[in-house]
Design a protein around this motif. Structure first.
Motif, PDB file in Angstrom:
ATOM      1  N   PRO A   1     -38.062 -45.254  57.740  1.00 11.19           N
ATOM      2  CA  PRO A   1     -37.169 -46.074  56.937  1.00 11.19           C
ATOM      3  C   PRO A   1     -36.474 -47.148  57.776  1.00 11.19           C
ATOM      4  O   PRO A   1     -36.435 -47.072  59.004  1.00 11.19           O
ATOM      5  N   ASN A   2     -35.940 -48.146  57.075  1.00 12.93           N
ATOM      6  CA  ASN A   2     -35.184 -49.202  57.721  1.00 12.93           C
ATOM      7  C   ASN A   2     -33.978 -49.553  56.865  1.00 12.93           C
ATOM      8  O   ASN A   2     -33.929 -49.209  55.692  1.00 12.93           O
ATOM      9  N   ASP A   3     -33.027 -50.213  57.494  1.00 15.15           N
ATOM     10  CA  ASP A   3     -31.826 -50.640  56.781  1.00 15.15           C
ATOM     11  C   ASP A   3     -31.899 -52.110  56.376  1.00 15.15           C
ATOM     12  O   ASP A   3     -31.249 -52.529  55.415  1.00 15.15           O
ATOM     13  N   ILE A   4     -32.652 -52.876  57.142  1.00 13.92           N
ATOM     14  CA  ILE A   4     -32.793 -54.308  56.881  1.00 13.92           C
ATOM     15  C   ILE A   4     -34.264 -54.659  57.017  1.00 13.92           C
ATOM     16  O   ILE A   4     -34.919 -54.285  57.996  1.00 13.92           O
ATOM     17  N   GLN A   5     -34.777 -55.386  56.037  1.00 11.00           N
ATOM     18  CA  GLN A   5     -36.160 -55.856  56.079  1.00 11.00           C
ATOM     19  C   GLN A   5     -36.193 -57.241  55.460  1.00 11.00           C
ATOM     20  O   GLN A   5     -35.629 -57.466  54.383  1.00 11.00           O
ATOM     21  N   PHE A   6     -36.839 -58.166  56.151  1.00 13.75           N
ATOM     22  CA  PHE A   6     -36.979 -59.507  55.611  1.00 13.75           C
ATOM     23  C   PHE A   6     -38.207 -60.149  56.231  1.00 13.75           C
ATOM     24  O   PHE A   6     -38.575 -59.840  57.361  1.00 13.75           O
ATOM     25  N   GLU A   7     -38.844 -61.045  55.488  1.00 18.02           N
ATOM     26  CA  GLU A   7     -40.009 -61.760  56.000  1.00 18.02           C
ATOM     27  C   GLU A   7     -40.043 -63.165  55.438  1.00 18.02           C
ATOM     28  O   GLU A   7     -39.472 -63.452  54.390  1.00 18.02           O
ATOM     29  N   ASP A   8     -40.701 -64.035  56.178  1.00 18.39           N
ATOM     30  CA  ASP A   8     -40.869 -65.418  55.744  1.00 18.39           C
ATOM     31  C   ASP A   8     -41.992 -66.024  56.574  1.00 18.39           C
ATOM     32  O   ASP A   8     -42.470 -65.430  57.546  1.00 18.39           O
ATOM     33  N   ASP A   9     -42.393 -67.218  56.171  1.00 16.86           N
ATOM     34  CA  ASP A   9     -43.443 -67.895  56.927  1.00 16.86           C
ATOM     35  C   ASP A   9     -43.098 -69.365  57.116  1.00 16.86           C
ATOM     36  O   ASP A   9     -42.183 -69.893  56.498  1.00 16.86           O
ATOM     37  N   ASN A  10     -43.848 -69.973  57.995  1.00 18.28           N
ATOM     38  CA  ASN A  10     -43.756 -71.401  58.239  1.00 18.28           C
ATOM     39  C   ASN A  10     -45.024 -72.000  57.644  1.00 18.28           C
ATOM     40  O   ASN A  10     -46.090 -71.921  58.245  1.00 18.28           O
ATOM     41  N   PRO A  11     -44.931 -72.572  56.458  1.00 10.61           N
ATOM     42  CA  PRO A  11     -46.137 -73.057  55.780  1.00 10.61           C
ATOM     43  C   PRO A  11     -46.831 -74.210  56.515  1.00 10.61           C
ATOM     44  O   PRO A  11     -48.009 -74.449  56.296  1.00 10.61           O
ATOM     45  N   LEU A  12     -46.113 -74.889  57.394  1.00  9.99           N
ATOM     46  CA  LEU A  12     -46.722 -76.004  58.126  1.00  9.99           C
ATOM     47  C   LEU A  12     -47.794 -75.541  59.109  1.00  9.99           C
ATOM     48  O   LEU A  12     -48.753 -76.254  59.349  1.00  9.99           O
ATOM     49  N   CYS A  13     -47.608 -74.346  59.671  1.00  7.23           N
ATOM     50  CA  CYS A  13     -48.587 -73.909  60.674  1.00  7.23           C
ATOM     51  C   CYS A  13     -49.168 -72.527  60.395  1.00  7.23           C
ATOM     52  O   CYS A  13     -50.035 -72.079  61.119  1.00  7.23           O
ATOM     53  N   GLY A  14     -48.676 -71.842  59.359  1.00  8.38           N
ATOM     54  CA  GLY A  14     -49.232 -70.544  59.006  1.00  8.38           C
ATOM     55  C   GLY A  14     -48.611 -69.354  59.709  1.00  8.38           C
ATOM     56  O   GLY A  14     -49.068 -68.227  59.534  1.00  8.38           O
ATOM     57  N   ASP A  15     -47.569 -69.557  60.509  1.00  9.52           N
ATOM     58  CA  ASP A  15     -46.889 -68.429  61.149  1.00  9.52           C
ATOM     59  C   ASP A  15     -46.205 -67.571  60.085  1.00  9.52           C
ATOM     60  O   ASP A  15     -45.665 -68.090  59.114  1.00  9.52           O
ATOM     61  N   HIS A  16     -46.220 -66.261  60.302  1.00  6.46           N
ATOM     62  CA  HIS A  16     -45.556 -65.322  59.393  1.00  6.46           C
ATOM     63  C   HIS A  16     -44.862 -64.263  60.236  1.00  6.46           C
ATOM     64  O   HIS A  16     -45.452 -63.729  61.175  1.00  6.46           O
ATOM     65  N   ILE A  17     -43.609 -63.954  59.896  1.00  6.14           N
ATOM     66  CA  ILE A  17     -42.836 -62.938  60.612  1.00  6.14           C
ATOM     67  C   ILE A  17     -42.141 -62.035  59.595  1.00  6.14           C
ATOM     68  O   ILE A  17     -41.541 -62.512  58.638  1.00  6.14           O
ATOM     69  N   GLU A  18     -42.236 -60.738  59.829  1.00 13.67           N
ATOM     70  CA  GLU A  18     -41.452 -59.749  59.103  1.00 13.67           C
ATOM     71  C   GLU A  18     -40.651 -58.973  60.138  1.00 13.67           C
ATOM     72  O   GLU A  18     -41.189 -58.580  61.180  1.00 13.67           O
ATOM     73  N   ILE A  19     -39.371 -58.766  59.856  1.00 13.37           N
ATOM     74  CA  ILE A  19     -38.504 -58.013  60.755  1.00 13.37           C
ATOM     75  C   ILE A  19     -37.920 -56.835  59.995  1.00 13.37           C
ATOM     76  O   ILE A  19     -37.469 -56.986  58.849  1.00 13.37           O
ATOM     77  N   THR A  20     -37.961 -55.655  60.628  1.00 15.15           N
ATOM     78  CA  THR A  20     -37.309 -54.465  60.090  1.00 15.15           C
ATOM     79  C   THR A  20     -36.337 -53.949  61.142  1.00 15.15           C
ATOM     80  O   THR A  20     -36.660 -53.935  62.334  1.00 15.15           O
ATOM     81  N   LEU A  21     -35.157 -53.543  60.678  1.00 11.32           N
ATOM     82  CA  LEU A  21     -34.107 -53.072  61.585  1.00 11.32           C
ATOM     83  C   LEU A  21     -33.507 -51.765  61.096  1.00 11.32           C
ATOM     84  O   LEU A  21     -33.393 -51.541  59.896  1.00 11.32           O
ATOM     85  N   ARG A  22     -33.080 -50.954  62.057  1.00 12.42           N
ATOM     86  CA  ARG A  22     -32.235 -49.796  61.769  1.00 12.42           C
ATOM     87  C   ARG A  22     -30.870 -50.085  62.359  1.00 12.42           C
ATOM     88  O   ARG A  22     -30.770 -50.559  63.490  1.00 12.42           O
TER      89      ARG A  22
END
Length: 130
Positions: free
Chosen positions: A24-45
């Motif tokens: 499980p996690n307490d914080i989860q968020f993701e987004d991308d940079n449509p200009l170059c295709g980068d994608h990042i998801e971060i999960t935190l406890r």
């Protein structure tokens, strides 16, 4: 000196320490940079005040992925308030190299995702990293 930082970026890109997903996690968020295709998801406890553990997942260029790994490494043990105060300059200091405008967006994607998550926002925006 810049060569040393380039080596650090390549090492964090090829062998990231904090790649993965916390469940499980307490914080989860993701987004991308449509200009170059980068994608990042971060999960935190967290314990409600401090970051206890963190992971990132995603795809993209060496700068975006290394930046995410370095960022997670840097925030574990910090308070949520400290994380909210991280700036664009903090990421640039972690990377240690000059970046042009296109690469700057790659480098800052993880910070945008992190801040949107800790602030509990529904979406990211560039003002989060100024």
């Amino acid at each position: 000196m810049e060569d040393l930082y380039r080596e650090i970026i390549i090492e964090h890109y090829k062998n990231p320490t904090y790649r993965g997903h916390l469940d499980p996690n307490d914080i989860q968020f993701e987004d991308d940079n449509p200009l170059c295709g980068d994608h990042i998801e971060i999960t935190l406890r967290t314990d409600g005040e401090k970051i206890l553990d963190g992971r990132f997942d995603g795809k993209g260029c060496a700068i975006s992925q290394a930046s995410a790994d370095l960022l997670i490494e840097n925030i574990i043990g910090k308070s949520i308030e400290e994380v909210k105060n991280l700036s664009k300059q903090d990421i640039l200091n972690l990377l240690g190299i000059e970046l042009g405008p296109v690469r700057l967006k790659c480098a800052l994607l993880s910070l945008k995702v992190l801040k949107a998550g800790v602030y509990g926002l529904g979406e990211t925006n560039d003002q989060l990293v100024e």
